[in-house]
Design a protein around this motif. Structure first.
Motif, short mmCIF file in Angstrom:
data_model
loop_
_atom_site.label_atom_id
_atom_site.label_comp_id
_atom_site.label_asym_id
_atom_site.label_seq_id
_atom_site.Cartn_x
_atom_site.Cartn_y
_atom_site.Cartn_z
N ARG A 36 0.94 -1.35 -0.10
CA ARG A 36 0.00 -0.10 -0.18
C ARG A 36 0.73 1.19 0.13
NH1 ARG A 36 -3.37 2.98 4.16
NH2 ARG A 36 -5.14 3.59 3.12
N GLU A 37 1.72 1.08 0.74
CA GLU A 37 2.97 2.46 0.77
C GLU A 37 3.52 2.44 -0.51
OE1 GLU A 37 6.58 4.17 3.42
OE2 GLU A 37 6.13 2.15 3.50
N ILE A 38 3.92 1.44 -1.17
CA ILE A 38 4.49 1.44 -2.62
C ILE A 38 3.60 2.09 -3.57
CG2 ILE A 38 5.36 -0.09 -4.53
CD1 ILE A 38 6.48 -1.86 -2.22
N LEU A 39 2.43 1.56 -3.65
CA LEU A 39 1.21 2.15 -4.31
C LEU A 39 1.07 3.74 -4.36
CD1 LEU A 39 -0.91 2.18 -6.69
CD2 LEU A 39 -2.44 1.16 -5.01
N THR A 40 1.00 4.21 -3.01
CA THR A 40 0.91 5.53 -2.60
C THR A 40 2.13 6.46 -3.11
OG1 THR A 40 -0.26 4.78 -0.59
CG2 THR A 40 0.71 7.15 -0.66
N VAL A 41 3.30 5.99 -2.98
CA VAL A 41 4.46 6.51 -3.53
C VAL A 41 4.38 6.64 -4.85
CG1 VAL A 41 6.99 6.47 -3.75
CG2 VAL A 41 6.07 5.90 -1.66
N LEU A 42 4.10 5.73 -5.64
CA LEU A 42 3.99 5.67 -7.15
C LEU A 42 2.96 6.90 -7.64
CD1 LEU A 42 4.24 1.89 -8.02
CD2 LEU A 42 5.78 3.62 -8.54
N ARG A 43 1.93 6.76 -6.75
CA ARG A 43 0.70 7.53 -7.24
C ARG A 43 1.17 9.05 -7.15
NH1 ARG A 43 -3.68 8.18 -4.60
NH2 ARG A 43 -5.23 8.41 -6.32
N GLU A 44 1.91 9.22 -5.90
CA GLU A 44 2.38 10.73 -5.80
C GLU A 44 3.47 11.05 -6.59
OE1 GLU A 44 1.81 13.26 -3.21
OE2 GLU A 44 0.17 12.05 -3.82
N GLU A 45 4.29 10.11 -7.39
CA GLU A 45 5.12 10.51 -8.12
C GLU A 45 4.41 11.12 -9.65
OE1 GLU A 45 8.89 7.55 -7.35
OE2 GLU A 45 7.55 7.04 -8.93
N GLY A 46 3.45 10.16 -9.78
CA GLY A 46 2.37 10.69 -11.05
C GLY A 46 1.89 12.08 -10.95
N PHE A 47 1.19 12.25 -9.49
CA PHE A 47 0.72 13.34 -9.31
C PHE A 47 1.68 14.59 -9.36
CE2 PHE A 47 -3.00 11.20 -8.06
CZ PHE A 47 -3.91 11.65 -8.65
N GLU A 48 2.86 14.38 -8.95
CA GLU A 48 3.88 15.18 -8.88
C GLU A 48 4.25 15.82 -10.43
OE1 GLU A 48 8.45 15.02 -7.93
OE2 GLU A 48 7.40 14.47 -6.11
N ARG A 49 4.23 14.95 -11.22
CA ARG A 49 4.49 15.51 -12.68
C ARG A 49 3.14 16.11 -13.31
NH1 ARG A 49 7.43 10.30 -15.65
NH2 ARG A 49 8.66 9.75 -14.07
N ILE A 50 2.09 15.87 -12.70
CA ILE A 50 0.99 16.81 -13.25
C ILE A 50 0.95 18.09 -12.67
CG2 ILE A 50 -1.32 17.06 -13.04
CD1 ILE A 50 -1.69 13.94 -13.88
N VAL A 51 1.29 18.04 -11.39
CA VAL A 51 1.13 19.40 -10.55
C VAL A 51 2.36 20.35 -11.23
CG1 VAL A 51 1.99 20.27 -8.37
CG2 VAL A 51 0.30 18.63 -8.52
N GLU A 52 3.68 19.64 -11.40
CA GLU A 52 4.58 20.64 -11.98
C GLU A 52 4.19 21.46 -13.33
OE1 GLU A 52 8.95 19.69 -14.09
OE2 GLU A 52 8.47 18.54 -12.34
N ALA A 53 3.68 20.61 -14.13
CA ALA A 53 2.89 21.09 -15.44
C ALA A 53 1.90 22.37 -15.02
CB ALA A 53 2.25 20.05 -16.19
N GLN A 54 1.11 21.88 -14.13
CA GLN A 54 0.08 22.97 -13.95
C GLN A 54 0.77 24.17 -13.18
OE1 GLN A 54 -2.08 19.94 -11.19
NE2 GLN A 54 -3.95 21.00 -12.34
N ARG A 55 2.00 24.18 -12.44
CA ARG A 55 2.38 25.32 -11.75
C ARG A 55 3.17 25.95 -13.03
NH1 ARG A 55 5.25 22.02 -7.19
NH2 ARG A 55 3.84 21.89 -5.83
N GLU A 56 3.73 25.16 -13.80
CA GLU A 56 4.40 25.99 -15.00
C GLU A 56 3.07 26.90 -15.99
OE1 GLU A 56 6.31 23.40 -17.63
OE2 GLU A 56 7.89 22.85 -16.09
N GLY A 57 2.04 26.32 -15.99
CA GLY A 57 0.93 26.74 -16.61
C GLY A 57 0.64 28.04 -16.19
#
Length: 194
Positions: free
Chosen positions: A45-66
């Motif tokens: 469960r912790e592994i999946l949580t970390v992986l999801r956070e990595e994905g969201f981190e990529r989206i958030v970075e693009a949103q901040r740039e926008g």
């Protein structure tokens, strides 16, 4: 080793489903001792949580740039939509783990969930700016946020699952995406009268 564990788990979770993957299975995939995995992660469960956070981190970075680069909220919304769809297309494993796993399978509280909430809040802020500018007429902000996110997420899911590629007669995906975005935002007023 931590990265190897995450990469192996990402692939296994997508191929077999979260419930069908064990810590032992992850360890076997990287030829590592199952007991040694627990030095890096408490459980899958912790592994999946970390992986999801990595994905969201990529989206958030693009949103901040926008937010920094596109002052017009309606254009930022369009560009964010393009980015969201392309993310589903080019990062299918992350997309799957972020949106196709059950909420009971991950930690949705505390620091581990910060990026997913930030992504939603950034999207909501852009939609709120559009509503405040009169782009969508007199509509409740929350209704606009969920209506636009539902449409965008529905399209992302159709792209992710390959349904668009199979069902669309238009094989030029970029042209199709632009047409869908134009249709979805057809009622929006780019520069509303003050």
């Amino acid at each position: 080793m931590r990265r190897r564990i995450l990469d192996a788990a990402k692939s296994l979770f997508v191929r077999k489903g979260f419930d069908n993957v064990s810590m032992r299975g992850i360890a076997t995939a990287i030829e590592y001792s199952p007991a040694a995995l627990y030095r890096y992660f408490r459980n899958k469960r912790e592994i999946l949580t970390v992986l999801r956070e990595e994905g969201f981190e990529r989206i958030v970075e693009a949103q901040r740039e926008g937010e920094e680069q596109i002052p017009d909220p309606l254009e930022r919304l369009r560009e964010g939509g393009r980015g969201y769809i392309r993310f589903a297309l080019h990062e299918p494993e992350y997309y799957h783990l972020m949106f196709c796993t059950g909420c009971h399978e991950v930690n949705l509280e505390g620091a581990c969930a910060s990026n997913s909430m930030e992504s939603f809040n950034l999207f909501g802020r852009t939609v709120t700016e559009c509503v405040d500018a009169g782009c969508f007429g007199n509509v409740p902000v929350e209704a606009a946020i969920f209506a636009l996110w539902s449409a965008l997420h529905g399209l992302a899911n159709l792209v992710h699952t390959g349904r668009v590629a199979i069902l669309s007669a238009d094989k030029d995906f970029d042209r199709l995406l632009e047409g869908i975005l134009a249709f979805s935002l057809r009622g929006a007023t780019p520069h509303p009268a003050k």
